[in-house]
Design a protein around this motif. Structure first.
Motif, PDB file in Angstrom:
ATOM      1  N   ALA A 155       0.826  -1.214   0.000  1.00 35.43           N
ATOM      2  CA  ALA A 155       0.000   0.000   0.000  1.00 35.43           C
ATOM      3  C   ALA A 155       0.853   1.254   0.000  1.00 35.43           C
ATOM      4  CB  ALA A 155      -0.935  -0.001   1.212  1.00 35.43           C
ATOM      5  N   SER A 156       2.032   1.183   0.620  1.00 33.60           N
ATOM      6  CA  SER A 156       2.914   2.356   0.680  1.00 33.60           C
ATOM      7  C   SER A 156       3.810   2.464  -0.558  1.00 33.60           C
ATOM      8  CB  SER A 156       3.797   2.289   1.936  1.00 33.60           C
ATOM      9  OG  SER A 156       4.608   1.125   1.916  1.00 33.60           O
ATOM     10  N   ILE A 157       3.829   1.437  -1.378  1.00 33.77           N
ATOM     11  CA  ILE A 157       4.666   1.429  -2.574  1.00 33.77           C
ATOM     12  C   ILE A 157       3.818   1.691  -3.811  1.00 33.77           C
ATOM     13  CG2 ILE A 157       6.360   0.112  -3.914  1.00 33.77           C
ATOM     14  CD1 ILE A 157       7.148   0.595  -0.978  1.00 33.77           C
ATOM     15  N   LEU A 158       2.719   0.958  -3.916  1.00 35.15           N
ATOM     16  CA  LEU A 158       1.766   1.158  -5.002  1.00 35.15           C
ATOM     17  C   LEU A 158       0.577   1.933  -4.434  1.00 35.15           C
ATOM     18  CD1 LEU A 158       1.856  -2.510  -6.368  1.00 35.15           C
ATOM     19  CD2 LEU A 158       3.279  -0.586  -7.079  1.00 35.15           C
ATOM     20  N   SER A 159      -0.371   2.283  -5.258  1.00 40.19           N
ATOM     21  CA  SER A 159      -1.540   2.984  -4.731  1.00 40.19           C
ATOM     22  C   SER A 159      -2.360   2.024  -3.885  1.00 40.19           C
ATOM     23  CB  SER A 159      -2.392   3.535  -5.885  1.00 40.19           C
ATOM     24  OG  SER A 159      -2.782   2.486  -6.750  1.00 40.19           O
ATOM     25  N   THR A 160      -3.047   2.557  -2.897  1.00 32.90           N
ATOM     26  CA  THR A 160      -3.835   1.724  -1.991  1.00 32.90           C
ATOM     27  C   THR A 160      -4.853   0.889  -2.771  1.00 32.90           C
ATOM     28  OG1 THR A 160      -3.637   3.381  -0.251  1.00 32.90           O
ATOM     29  CG2 THR A 160      -5.384   1.752   0.007  1.00 32.90           C
ATOM     30  N   GLY A 161      -4.908  -0.397  -2.417  1.00 29.54           N
ATOM     31  CA  GLY A 161      -5.842  -1.293  -3.102  1.00 29.54           C
ATOM     32  C   GLY A 161      -5.203  -2.051  -4.242  1.00 29.54           C
ATOM     33  N   ASN A 162      -3.889  -1.802  -4.466  1.00 30.40           N
ATOM     34  CA  ASN A 162      -3.185  -2.511  -5.547  1.00 30.40           C
ATOM     35  C   ASN A 162      -2.004  -3.297  -4.998  1.00 30.40           C
ATOM     36  OD1 ASN A 162      -4.927  -1.322  -7.363  1.00 30.40           O
ATOM     37  ND2 ASN A 162      -3.477   0.270  -7.988  1.00 30.40           N
ATOM     38  N   VAL A 163      -1.738  -4.430  -5.612  1.00 28.24           N
ATOM     39  CA  VAL A 163      -0.539  -5.228  -5.332  1.00 28.24           C
ATOM     40  C   VAL A 163       0.017  -5.692  -6.677  1.00 28.24           C
ATOM     41  CG1 VAL A 163      -1.342  -6.042  -3.066  1.00 28.24           C
ATOM     42  CG2 VAL A 163      -1.873  -7.378  -5.130  1.00 28.24           C
ATOM     43  N   PRO A 164       1.256  -6.134  -6.721  1.00 28.59           N
ATOM     44  CA  PRO A 164       1.787  -6.656  -7.982  1.00 28.59           C
ATOM     45  C   PRO A 164       0.961  -7.849  -8.459  1.00 28.59           C
ATOM     46  CG  PRO A 164       3.558  -6.247  -6.423  1.00 28.59           C
ATOM     47  CD  PRO A 164       2.290  -6.110  -5.652  1.00 28.59           C
ATOM     48  N   ASP A 165       0.890  -8.038  -9.747  1.00 24.94           N
ATOM     49  CA  ASP A 165       0.140  -9.170 -10.306  1.00 24.94           C
ATOM     50  C   ASP A 165       0.696 -10.502  -9.825  1.00 24.94           C
ATOM     51  OD1 ASP A 165      -1.428  -7.364 -11.646  1.00 24.94           O
ATOM     52  OD2 ASP A 165      -0.440  -7.627 -13.591  1.00 24.94           O
ATOM     53  N   SER A 166       1.970 -10.505  -9.456  1.00 27.52           N
ATOM     54  CA  SER A 166       2.610 -11.754  -8.994  1.00 27.52           C
ATOM     55  C   SER A 166       2.070 -12.214  -7.647  1.00 27.52           C
ATOM     56  CB  SER A 166       4.124 -11.563  -8.899  1.00 27.52           C
ATOM     57  OG  SER A 166       4.466 -10.455  -8.084  1.00 27.52           O
ATOM     58  N   CYS A 167       1.285 -11.357  -6.977  1.00 26.60           N
ATOM     59  CA  CYS A 167       0.662 -11.745  -5.706  1.00 26.60           C
ATOM     60  C   CYS A 167      -0.610 -12.566  -5.919  1.00 26.60           C
ATOM     61  CB  CYS A 167       0.295 -10.502  -4.888  1.00 26.60           C
ATOM     62  SG  CYS A 167       1.710  -9.655  -4.129  1.00 26.60           S
ATOM     63  N   CYS A 168      -1.141 -12.528  -7.131  1.00 24.13           N
ATOM     64  CA  CYS A 168      -2.419 -13.204  -7.408  1.00 24.13           C
ATOM     65  C   CYS A 168      -2.270 -14.723  -7.393  1.00 24.13           C
ATOM     66  CB  CYS A 168      -2.959 -12.769  -8.762  1.00 24.13           C
ATOM     67  SG  CYS A 168      -3.316 -10.989  -8.866  1.00 24.13           S
ATOM     68  N   LYS A 169      -3.271 -15.400  -6.891  1.00 20.61           N
ATOM     69  CA  LYS A 169      -3.274 -16.860  -6.896  1.00 20.61           C
ATOM     70  C   LYS A 169      -3.311 -17.396  -8.323  1.00 20.61           C
ATOM     71  CE  LYS A 169      -5.475 -17.287  -2.344  1.00 20.61           C
ATOM     72  NZ  LYS A 169      -6.670 -17.727  -1.586  1.00 20.61           N
ATOM     73  N   THR A 170      -4.076 -16.729  -9.164  1.00 16.33           N
ATOM     74  CA  THR A 170      -4.080 -17.013 -10.597  1.00 16.33           C
ATOM     75  C   THR A 170      -3.658 -15.731 -11.296  1.00 16.33           C
ATOM     76  OG1 THR A 170      -5.891 -18.599 -10.353  1.00 16.33           O
ATOM     77  CG2 THR A 170      -5.434 -17.781 -12.570  1.00 16.33           C
ATOM     78  N   GLU A 171      -2.410 -15.698 -11.769  1.00 17.16           N
ATOM     79  CA  GLU A 171      -1.849 -14.452 -12.282  1.00 17.16           C
ATOM     80  C   GLU A 171      -2.331 -14.153 -13.702  1.00 17.16           C
ATOM     81  OE1 GLU A 171       2.480 -12.282 -12.992  1.00 17.16           O
ATOM     82  OE2 GLU A 171       2.366 -14.198 -11.934  1.00 17.16           O
ATOM     83  N   THR A 172      -2.915 -12.964 -13.848  1.00 19.01           N
ATOM     84  CA  THR A 172      -3.298 -12.437 -15.161  1.00 19.01           C
ATOM     85  C   THR A 172      -2.969 -10.951 -15.163  1.00 19.01           C
ATOM     86  OG1 THR A 172      -5.559 -12.007 -14.353  1.00 19.01           O
ATOM     87  CG2 THR A 172      -5.176 -14.095 -15.529  1.00 19.01           C
ATOM     88  N   ALA A 173      -2.860 -10.366 -16.316  1.00 21.53           N
ATOM     89  CA  ALA A 173      -2.529  -8.945 -16.423  1.00 21.53           C
ATOM     90  C   ALA A 173      -3.573  -8.090 -15.700  1.00 21.53           C
ATOM     91  CB  ALA A 173      -2.435  -8.542 -17.892  1.00 21.53           C
ATOM     92  N   GLY A 174      -3.099  -7.283 -14.751  1.00 25.58           N
ATOM     93  CA  GLY A 174      -3.981  -6.370 -14.035  1.00 25.58           C
ATOM     94  C   GLY A 174      -4.743  -6.998 -12.885  1.00 25.58           C
ATOM     95  N   CYS A 175      -4.463  -8.267 -12.557  1.00 27.83           N
ATOM     96  CA  CYS A 175      -5.223  -8.937 -11.489  1.00 27.83           C
ATOM     97  C   CYS A 175      -4.938  -8.342 -10.108  1.00 27.83           C
ATOM     98  CB  CYS A 175      -4.931 -10.431 -11.474  1.00 27.83           C
ATOM     99  SG  CYS A 175      -3.208 -10.847 -11.084  1.00 27.83           S
ATOM    100  N   GLY A 176      -3.795  -7.631  -9.977  1.00 28.26           N
ATOM    101  CA  GLY A 176      -3.463  -7.043  -8.683  1.00 28.26           C
ATOM    102  C   GLY A 176      -4.078  -5.665  -8.469  1.00 28.26           C
ATOM    103  N   THR A 177      -4.764  -5.145  -9.475  1.00 32.10           N
ATOM    104  CA  THR A 177      -5.406  -3.833  -9.369  1.00 32.10           C
ATOM    105  C   THR A 177      -6.814  -4.000  -8.816  1.00 32.10           C
ATOM    106  OG1 THR A 177      -4.152  -3.043 -11.285  1.00 32.10           O
ATOM    107  CG2 THR A 177      -6.097  -1.765 -10.636  1.00 32.10           C
ATOM    108  N   ALA A 178      -7.114  -3.242  -7.741  1.00 29.49           N
ATOM    109  CA  ALA A 178      -8.439  -3.334  -7.083  1.00 29.49           C
ATOM    110  C   ALA A 178      -8.790  -4.795  -6.804  1.00 29.49           C
ATOM    111  CB  ALA A 178      -9.505  -2.674  -7.944  1.00 29.49           C
ATOM    112  N   PHE A 179      -7.842  -5.497  -6.207  1.00 24.11           N
ATOM    113  CA  PHE A 179      -7.984  -6.933  -5.970  1.00 24.11           C
ATOM    114  C   PHE A 179      -8.978  -7.249  -4.845  1.00 24.11           C
ATOM    115  CE2 PHE A 179      -4.835  -5.308  -3.052  1.00 24.11           C
ATOM    116  CZ  PHE A 179      -5.134  -5.925  -1.855  1.00 24.11           C
ATOM    117  N   LYS A 180      -9.404  -8.502  -4.817  1.00 23.08           N
ATOM    118  CA  LYS A 180     -10.151  -9.045  -3.686  1.00 23.08           C
ATOM    119  C   LYS A 180      -9.188  -9.919  -2.888  1.00 23.08           C
ATOM    120  CE  LYS A 180     -14.663  -9.132  -5.975  1.00 23.08           C
ATOM    121  NZ  LYS A 180     -15.787  -9.995  -6.409  1.00 23.08           N
ATOM    122  N   THR A 181      -9.226  -9.807  -1.561  1.00 22.96           N
ATOM    123  CA  THR A 181      -8.281 -10.529  -0.707  1.00 22.96           C
ATOM    124  C   THR A 181      -8.289 -12.027  -0.990  1.00 22.96           C
ATOM    125  OG1 THR A 181      -8.667  -8.887   1.033  1.00 22.96           O
ATOM    126  CG2 THR A 181      -7.525 -10.890   1.663  1.00 22.96           C
TER     127      THR A 181
END
Length: 236
Positions: A155-181
């Motif tokens: 949250a302090s590196i990217l805008s709040t509510g975003n994480v890198p796509d590599s954090c996604c359980k199923t990685e797709t382009a943009g999946c880390g934007t406005a993600f669901k936990t």
């Protein structure tokens, strides 16, 4: 002078244990090379320790291999000086292993703190440094983790509510934007990377214990063989 009776049994026992010792040296070298390959991916986080551990393993493996070879030659040739040198080297190796084990136990918390600090220092460079981005993405994909302590670190590196796509359980382009936990890996990478380090250290410790047992048998056999050789020469 050829060994006879009981001394001949000791001679072949010493050869047998040193052959196993020789093989253990090869195993340690191969293990060190494999660990070096594995840690090289995370060297930015583990620091010099990441390369130091496997390199030390490889050096120890070479030393063990050479010592095992010396013990085999000394037993077959019944050379008093070679066996004496072998026994001395084995005792030195045992003391170094003991010292290394104690140092590893004492410094275990320092290792974890160092990994955490390196990871926290590198996170702010995720956007500006492409190499750092690739290292973090690869680690998060392989370890199934997100952030240093947990996913909220981003949250302090990217805008709040975003994480890198590599954090996604199923990685797709943009999946880390406005993600669901529920769709991302929430556990921090530092704990999983430390677990990886500890698991490897435990494996190494297990191998070290097995090698140490063989070393003790080797020292006992070498002392008995030296005594037998010396007694035979005194009789002559």
């Amino acid at each position: 002078m050829a060994a006879e009776g009981g001394s001949k049994v000791i001679k072949y026992l010493m050869f047998f244990f040193n052959f196993i010792f020789f093989v253990c040296g090869l195993v340690v070298i191969i293990g060190g090379a494999l660990v070096l390959t594995q840690y090289s991916e995370y060297v930015d986080f583990t620091g010099s320790m990441g390369n130091a551990i496997p390199i030390v393993l490889i050096i120890i493996g070479v030393f063990i291999l050479m010592t095992g070879f010396l013990g085999c030659c000394g037993a077959i040739k019944e050379n008093y000086c070679m066996i004496c040198t072998y026994a001395f080297i084995i005792v030195v190796i045992l003391l170094l292993e003991l010292g290394g084990g104690i140092a590893g136990y004492v410094l275990r918390d320092d290792i974890e703190d160092a990994v955490r600090k390196n990871m926290e220092d590198l996170m702010p460079k995720y956007i500006s440094n492409n190499n750092t981005k690739n290292v973090f993405d690869k680690m998060q994909e392989e370890l199934k983790c997100c952030g240093t302590n947990n996913y909220t670190d981003w949250a302090s590196i990217l805008s709040t509510g975003n994480v890198p796509d590599s954090c996604c359980k199923t990685e797709t382009a943009g999946c880390g934007t406005a993600f669901k936990t529920a769709d991302i890996n929430t556990e921090g990478c530092v704990d999983l990377l430390n677990k990886l380090l500890v698991d490897n250290i435990v494996l190494i410790a297990g191998i070290a214990v097995a090698v140490a047992v063989i070393q003790i048998f080797g020292v006992v056999c070498s002392c008995c063989l030296m005594r037998a050789i010396k007694s035979e020469y005194e009789v002559v």
